[in-house]
Enzyme design. Structure first.
Site, PDB file in Angstrom:
ATOM      1  N   ASP A 130       0.899  -1.069  -0.101  1.00 45.23           N
ATOM      2  CA  ASP A 130      -0.079  -0.012  -0.065  1.00 45.23           C
ATOM      3  C   ASP A 130       0.822   1.271   0.006  1.00 45.23           C
ATOM      4  OD1 ASP A 130      -2.280  -1.385  -0.011  1.00 45.23           O
ATOM      5  OD2 ASP A 130      -2.664  -1.401   2.211  1.00 45.23           O
ATOM      6  N   ASP A 146      -6.951  -1.425  -4.817  1.00 47.46           N
ATOM      7  CA  ASP A 146      -8.060  -1.039  -4.021  1.00 47.46           C
ATOM      8  C   ASP A 146      -9.089   0.187  -4.407  1.00 47.46           C
ATOM      9  OD1 ASP A 146      -7.062  -2.757  -2.111  1.00 47.46           O
ATOM     10  OD2 ASP A 146      -6.016  -0.994  -0.945  1.00 47.46           O
TER      11      ASP A 146
END
Length: 237
Positions: A130, A146
Site C-alpha cells: 500500500d 483497492d
C-alpha cells in the site's frame, strides 16, 4: 418431444472488454507497486499535494485499507473465490457496462491476490503493498487495486439501481411498471366497452340476436319439416 431451450450465445465483445479491463488494472497496479518498492523509503511519507495526497509505502497483511491485519489467509481465499465467480459468470454478460465494471473488480482482486500469493512472508500470507495516503479523506493507506475495487462497487450499485441487467436489457422501474399495469387495465376496459357498444348497435339496427345467444331458446332442428307439419307425422289430429 420437448426441445431444450436454446442457450444464449457468448458475447465475445463483452468478454474481451472484461479481460482488457482486468489486464489494464493488474498491469497498472503491479507496475506501480514495483516502482514503489524500488524507489520509496519504507514507512516515510512523501508529500505529493501537501497533506491532501501523500505517498507512504507500507506492507499490509490484512484486507483493503489495512482492515483485519491478522487474517491474511482468509482474504486470500475470499479473493480467489471472487476471481473464480467473475470468470464463471463472464459467459452470461452481454452488457458492456457490466463487462467493464466486473473487469475492474476482477483486476483489483487479482492485483491484491498476487501480492498475497507471492510476496513475503509466504504463499497465501503475503503482505499487500500500500502506498496512497489521503489523510483528509480516511486514515487508511491503500493502493491502485483497492481504488478500482471501490470504483467498480459504486458503479455496480448504480447499474443495479438503474435496472441494467447482465444481458444488457433494462428492468422497468416501479413507476414504469405501475404505468404499464394501468395501461393494460385501460386496454382491457376499452375492449369490453367496444364489445358492448357493438352489441347494442346491432340491436338498434334491428338485427335479432341469434337463438344460441338467448338463454333457454334452442336452435331449430334442421331435419324438421319446413311446411308447418308436426314432426310426429303427417296428421297431428
Amino acid at each position: 418431444m420437448v426441445r431444450p431451450a436454446p442457450t444464449a450465445k457468448v458475447s465475445v465483445r463483452a468478454i474481451a472488454a472484461l479481460a482488457f479491463a482486468a489486464v489494464v488494472v493488474v498491469a497498472l497496479d503491479q507496475g506501480v507497486k514495483a516502482l514503489v518498492v524500488a524507489n520509496l523509503p519504507y514507512g516515510q511519507a512523501v508529500p505529493v499535494l501537501g497533506d491532501a495526497l501523500q505517498l507512504l509505502y507500507v506492507r499490509n497483511p490484512g484486507a483493503a485499507f489495512s482492515f483485519a491485519v491478522n487474517m491474511t489467509w482468509v482474504f486470500s481465499i475470499v479473493s480467489t473465490a471472487v476471481v473464480v465467480a467473475i470468470i464463471v459468470y463472464a459467459r452470461r454478460i452481454r452488457s458492456m457496462w457490466w463487462a467493464i465494471v466486473l473487469g475492474m473488480l476482477l483486476g483489483g482482486a487479482l492485483g491484491n491476490l498476487l501480492d498475497r500469493l507471492f510476496r513475503e512472508p509466504g504463499f497465501g500470507r503475503g503482505h499487500v503493498v500500500d502506498f496512497i495516503s489521503t489523510p483528509w479523506m480516511m486514515p487508511a493507506i491503500y493502493n491502485i487495486a483497492d481504488s478500482f475495487i471501490c470504483v467498480s462497487m459504486v458503479v455496480f450499485v448504480l447499474l443495479v439501481i438503474l435496472g441494467v441487467n447482465l444481458d444488457g436489457t433494462r428492468s422497468p422501474s416501479a413507476k414504469q411498471q405501475r404505468a404499464a399495469d394501468a395501461a393494460s387495465r385501460r386496454s382491457v376496459a376499452d375492449g369490453s366497452d367496444a364489445a358492448d357498444v357493438t352489441a347494442r348497435s346491432s340491436v338498434a339496427d334491428g338485427a335479432e340476436p341469434s337463438r344460441a345467444s338467448r338463454p333457454g331458446v334452442a336452435e331449430p332442428d334442421p331435419r324438421a319439416p319446413r311446411d308447418g307439419r308436426d314432426v310426429l307425422g303427417h296428421d297431428a289430429t
